[in-house]
Design an enzyme around this catalytic site. Sequence first.
Site, PDB file in Angstrom:
ATOM      1  CB  THR A 134       3.384   4.587  -6.483  1.00  0.00           C
ATOM      2  OG1 THR A 134       3.298   5.439  -7.622  1.00  0.00           O
ATOM      3  CG2 THR A 134       2.277   3.558  -6.565  1.00  0.00           C
ATOM      4  CD  GLU A 136       0.925   6.276 -12.071  1.00  0.00           C
ATOM      5  OE1 GLU A 136      -0.017   5.705 -12.622  1.00  0.00           O
ATOM      6  OE2 GLU A 136       1.353   7.381 -12.450  1.00  0.00           O
ATOM      7  CE1 TYR A 157       4.284   0.129  -9.826  1.00  0.00           C
ATOM      8  CE2 TYR A 157       3.255   2.295  -9.981  1.00  0.00           C
ATOM      9  CZ  TYR A 157       4.255   1.484  -9.490  1.00  0.00           C
ATOM     10  OH  TYR A 157       5.234   2.005  -8.672  1.00  0.00           O
ATOM     11  CE  LYS A 161       4.743  -0.420  -6.150  1.00  0.00           C
ATOM     12  NZ  LYS A 161       5.832  -0.527  -5.182  1.00  0.00           N
TER      13      LYS A 161
HETATM   14  P1  NAP Z   1      13.117  -0.202 -10.593  1.00  0.00           P
HETATM   15  O1  NAP Z   1      14.362   0.505 -10.977  1.00  0.00           O
HETATM   16  O2  NAP Z   1      12.197  -0.696 -11.643  1.00  0.00           O
HETATM   17  O3  NAP Z   1      13.564  -1.446  -9.663  1.00  0.00           O
HETATM   18  C1  NAP Z   1      12.664  -2.441  -9.303  1.00  0.00           C
HETATM   19  C2  NAP Z   1      13.436  -3.547  -8.600  1.00  0.00           C
HETATM   20  O4  NAP Z   1      12.517  -4.600  -8.254  1.00  0.00           O
HETATM   21  C3  NAP Z   1      14.531  -4.209  -9.466  1.00  0.00           C
HETATM   22  O5  NAP Z   1      15.601  -4.557  -8.651  1.00  0.00           O
HETATM   23  C4  NAP Z   1      13.836  -5.468  -9.965  1.00  0.00           C
HETATM   24  O6  NAP Z   1      14.722  -6.509 -10.315  1.00  0.00           O
HETATM   25  C5  NAP Z   1      13.056  -5.838  -8.707  1.00  0.00           C
HETATM   26  N1  NAP Z   1      11.960  -6.768  -8.957  1.00  0.00           N
HETATM   27  C6  NAP Z   1      10.966  -6.674  -9.874  1.00  0.00           C
HETATM   28  N2  NAP Z   1      10.140  -7.726  -9.756  1.00  0.00           N
HETATM   29  C7  NAP Z   1      10.632  -8.505  -8.770  1.00  0.00           C
HETATM   30  C8  NAP Z   1      10.230  -9.737  -8.204  1.00  0.00           C
HETATM   31  N3  NAP Z   1       9.158 -10.398  -8.633  1.00  0.00           N
HETATM   32  N4  NAP Z   1      10.964 -10.241  -7.185  1.00  0.00           N
HETATM   33  C9  NAP Z   1      12.078  -9.616  -6.752  1.00  0.00           C
HETATM   34  N5  NAP Z   1      12.512  -8.448  -7.261  1.00  0.00           N
HETATM   35  C10 NAP Z   1      11.793  -7.906  -8.264  1.00  0.00           C
HETATM   36  O7  NAP Z   1      12.243   0.690  -9.604  1.00  0.00           O
HETATM   37  P2  NAP Z   1      12.694   1.947  -8.709  1.00  0.00           P
HETATM   38  O8  NAP Z   1      12.498   3.173  -9.516  1.00  0.00           O
HETATM   39  O9  NAP Z   1      13.977   1.660  -8.055  1.00  0.00           O
HETATM   40  O10 NAP Z   1      11.539   1.957  -7.621  1.00  0.00           O
HETATM   41  C11 NAP Z   1      11.668   1.267  -6.382  1.00  0.00           C
HETATM   42  C12 NAP Z   1      10.288   1.036  -5.776  1.00  0.00           C
HETATM   43  O11 NAP Z   1       9.632   2.295  -5.602  1.00  0.00           O
HETATM   44  C13 NAP Z   1       9.352   0.202  -6.653  1.00  0.00           C
HETATM   45  O12 NAP Z   1       8.553  -0.570  -5.789  1.00  0.00           O
HETATM   46  C14 NAP Z   1       8.493   1.224  -7.354  1.00  0.00           C
HETATM   47  O13 NAP Z   1       7.240   0.682  -7.692  1.00  0.00           O
HETATM   48  C15 NAP Z   1       8.385   2.284  -6.273  1.00  0.00           C
HETATM   49  N6  NAP Z   1       8.179   3.651  -6.771  1.00  0.00           N
HETATM   50  C16 NAP Z   1       9.099   4.190  -7.629  1.00  0.00           C
HETATM   51  C17 NAP Z   1       8.903   5.492  -8.062  1.00  0.00           C
HETATM   52  C18 NAP Z   1       9.894   6.161  -8.996  1.00  0.00           C
HETATM   53  O14 NAP Z   1       9.552   7.222  -9.525  1.00  0.00           O
HETATM   54  N7  NAP Z   1      11.085   5.630  -9.170  1.00  0.00           N
HETATM   55  C19 NAP Z   1       7.806   6.240  -7.610  1.00  0.00           C
HETATM   56  C20 NAP Z   1       6.900   5.623  -6.753  1.00  0.00           C
HETATM   57  C21 NAP Z   1       7.108   4.332  -6.308  1.00  0.00           C
HETATM   58  P3  NAP Z   1      15.359  -6.594 -11.798  1.00  0.00           P
HETATM   59  O15 NAP Z   1      16.525  -5.635 -11.793  1.00  0.00           O
HETATM   60  O16 NAP Z   1      15.759  -8.017 -11.880  1.00  0.00           O
HETATM   61  O17 NAP Z   1      14.308  -6.197 -12.766  1.00  0.00           O
HETATM   62  O1  F7E Z   2       5.925   8.205 -17.470  1.00  0.00           O
HETATM   63  C1  F7E Z   2       4.468   9.928 -20.311  1.00  0.00           C
HETATM   64  C2  F7E Z   2       3.650   8.834 -19.654  1.00  0.00           C
HETATM   65  O2  F7E Z   2       6.892   5.921 -17.415  1.00  0.00           O
HETATM   66  C3  F7E Z   2       5.740   9.533 -17.084  1.00  0.00           C
HETATM   67  C4  F7E Z   2       7.248   4.873 -12.180  1.00  0.00           C
HETATM   68  O3  F7E Z   2       8.455   5.040 -11.477  1.00  0.00           O
HETATM   69  O4  F7E Z   2       6.425   7.022 -11.475  1.00  0.00           O
HETATM   70  C5  F7E Z   2       6.727   6.230 -12.604  1.00  0.00           C
HETATM   71  O5  F7E Z   2       5.574   6.025 -13.399  1.00  0.00           O
HETATM   72  C6  F7E Z   2       4.769  10.220 -18.028  1.00  0.00           C
HETATM   73  C7  F7E Z   2       3.473   9.443 -18.266  1.00  0.00           C
HETATM   74  O6  F7E Z   2       6.581   7.247 -15.293  1.00  0.00           O
HETATM   75  C8  F7E Z   2       6.461   8.360 -22.896  1.00  0.00           C
HETATM   76  O7  F7E Z   2       2.448   8.613 -20.369  1.00  0.00           O
HETATM   77  C9  F7E Z   2       5.150  10.073 -22.719  1.00  0.00           C
HETATM   78  O8  F7E Z   2       2.407  10.331 -18.271  1.00  0.00           O
HETATM   79  O9  F7E Z   2       8.342   7.893 -16.826  1.00  0.00           O
HETATM   80  P1  F7E Z   2       7.029   7.259 -16.803  1.00  0.00           P
HETATM   81  P2  F7E Z   2       5.176   7.023 -14.570  1.00  0.00           P
HETATM   82  O10 F7E Z   2       4.219   6.303 -15.435  1.00  0.00           O
HETATM   83  O11 F7E Z   2       4.744   8.342 -14.036  1.00  0.00           O
HETATM   84  C10 F7E Z   2       5.423   6.478 -10.614  1.00  0.00           C
HETATM   85  C11 F7E Z   2       5.226   7.426  -9.466  1.00  0.00           C
HETATM   86  C12 F7E Z   2       5.716   5.076 -10.232  1.00  0.00           C
HETATM   87  O12 F7E Z   2       5.345   4.647  -9.145  1.00  0.00           O
HETATM   88  C13 F7E Z   2       6.235   4.170 -11.280  1.00  0.00           C
HETATM   89  O13 F7E Z   2       6.870   3.046 -10.702  1.00  0.00           O
HETATM   90  O14 F7E Z   2       5.393  10.315 -19.316  1.00  0.00           O
HETATM   91  N1  F7E Z   2       5.198   9.480 -21.500  1.00  0.00           N
HETATM   92  N2  F7E Z   2       5.909   9.388 -23.589  1.00  0.00           N
HETATM   93  C14 F7E Z   2       6.006   8.416 -21.579  1.00  0.00           C
HETATM   94  N3  F7E Z   2       6.397   7.523 -20.649  1.00  0.00           N
HETATM   95  C15 F7E Z   2       7.242   6.546 -21.037  1.00  0.00           C
HETATM   96  N4  F7E Z   2       7.672   5.643 -20.107  1.00  0.00           N
HETATM   97  N5  F7E Z   2       7.710   6.443 -22.322  1.00  0.00           N
HETATM   98  C16 F7E Z   2       7.356   7.318 -23.289  1.00  0.00           C
HETATM   99  O15 F7E Z   2       7.761   7.224 -24.440  1.00  0.00           O
END
Ligand code: NAP
Ligand code: F7E
Length: 349
Positions: A134, A136, A157, A161
């Site tokens: 990520t 992050e 987080y 990661k």
């Molecule tokens: P998501 O919608 O939160 O899905 C996470 C998945 O992981 C869900 O199926 C969840 O199951 C499962 N999970 C959580 N804890 C687990 C555990 N202990 N054992 C087995 N399964 C578990 O995330 P996503 O957006 O699809 O992202 C996929 C991956 O990419 C994640 O690793 C995330 O950190 C990474 N990532 C995402 C983003 C983004 O912007 N989306 C960016 C960078 C990296 P449940 O449905 O039961 O909760």
């Molecule tokens: O926040 C701000 C918050 O929670 C984005 C995950 O997929 O991307 C994701 O992490 C921004 C942040 O995503 C609210 O403070 C303001 O600056 O949608 P988010 P994230 O934290 O960037 C990375 C790449 C991952 O890897 C992660 O798995 O939005 N923000 N107000 C808020 N965010 C949330 N959630 N809720 C609010 O009310």
Amino acid sequence: MKKIALISGITGQDGAYLAEFLLKKNYIVHGIKRRSSSVNNYRIDDIYEKFYENSKNPSFYLHYGDVTDSLNISELVNKIGPDEIYNLAAQSHVKVSFETPEYTANADGLGVLRFLESIRRYKKKKIKFYQASTSEMFGGSKPPQSETTVFAPKSPYGAAKLYGHWITKIYRESYNIFACSGILFNHESPLRGETFVTKKVVRAAVKYSLDKKEILQIGNLNATRDWGHAKDYVKNMWMMLQKKNADDYVIATNTSYSVKKFIELTYKYLGFNIKWTGKGLNEKGIDLKSGKIIVKVNSKYFRPNEVDNLRGNSNKAKNSLKWKPKINFKHLVKEMIKYELELQTKKNR
Ligand code: NAP
Ligand code: F7E
């Protein structure tokens, strides 16, 4: 022979899109899902029906499992013997990771190690491994962030990661395992989890367009993010595993917007213009037409430590994998609105 893929995190946003993508490519797909007290398969219901329940030759299978359970992970790897493993399972919410830091370290950090160790011990064939790293991990490093940018995570987080990222590289170099990480910047879609900012904003804006009452309670308006579409990003996961050599790549759109801009655009597409008043915790968004408050800052949504600016440089993926995102930001926002409008209108009927 059909290729076999094992996907952890199958019930999540990316898991659902990746499963659909691989099934269309004629893979046999195995997904790992956690047991939960209420069913949370809604993102994969359609493909489960099509490729398992109603299929004469099923190609989609689900298994109970948890990435915090070593024996379970190694058992699944041994039983399934996949050609490719995509590790998408994670506690993926940055703010929640401050509240559950140890669990996040276990699932997001050690979970990766559990897969790598299972692969290292598996002798029947070579298994390719993809890790969802990520942006992050860059935390406080200034944009644009690329593969050579210094890692400086700002949350449990990001730190967990980063362990997963490094251990993937270490296993690649030490044991000649085809293991790689996509350093994924934010990617969204209609299937995005409800507590991430884009989905939260779209849901509130659509609700306001229908009831003229809903107020969006929001945290930091000034953070900027590089938002892409999940469909583009899961395609890239597969592309990385088809390369001759394993490597790590930044996956991003190379453009970023603030949370405030995301809110303005979403409401604008629904026909509402916002005027901002006040500062900091007193900042409010007013609907210009009606004069109603529609956005309010709420300290509850601030994080103990914020990643202010993320914008990726994905030139390496562009040049070496010939990958670039196809779906732009405005299209993404419109698609999320359309999906939510249909859903909420159906609910209100
Ligand atoms: P998501 O919608 O939160 O899905 C996470 C998945 O992981 C869900 O199926 C969840 O199951 C499962 N999970 C959580 N804890 C687990 C555990 N202990 N054992 C087995 N399964 C578990 O995330 P996503 O957006 O699809 O992202 C996929 C991956 O990419 C994640 O690793 C995330 O950190 C990474 N990532 C995402 C983003 C983004 O912007 N989306 C960016 C960078 C990296 P449940 O449905 O039961 O909760
Ligand atoms: O926040 C701000 C918050 O929670 C984005 C995950 O997929 O991307 C994701 O992490 C921004 C942040 O995503 C609210 O403070 C303001 O600056 O949608 P988010 P994230 O934290 O960037 C990375 C790449 C991952 O890897 C992660 O798995 O939005 N923000 N107000 C808020 N965010 C949330 N959630 N809720 C609010 O009310």
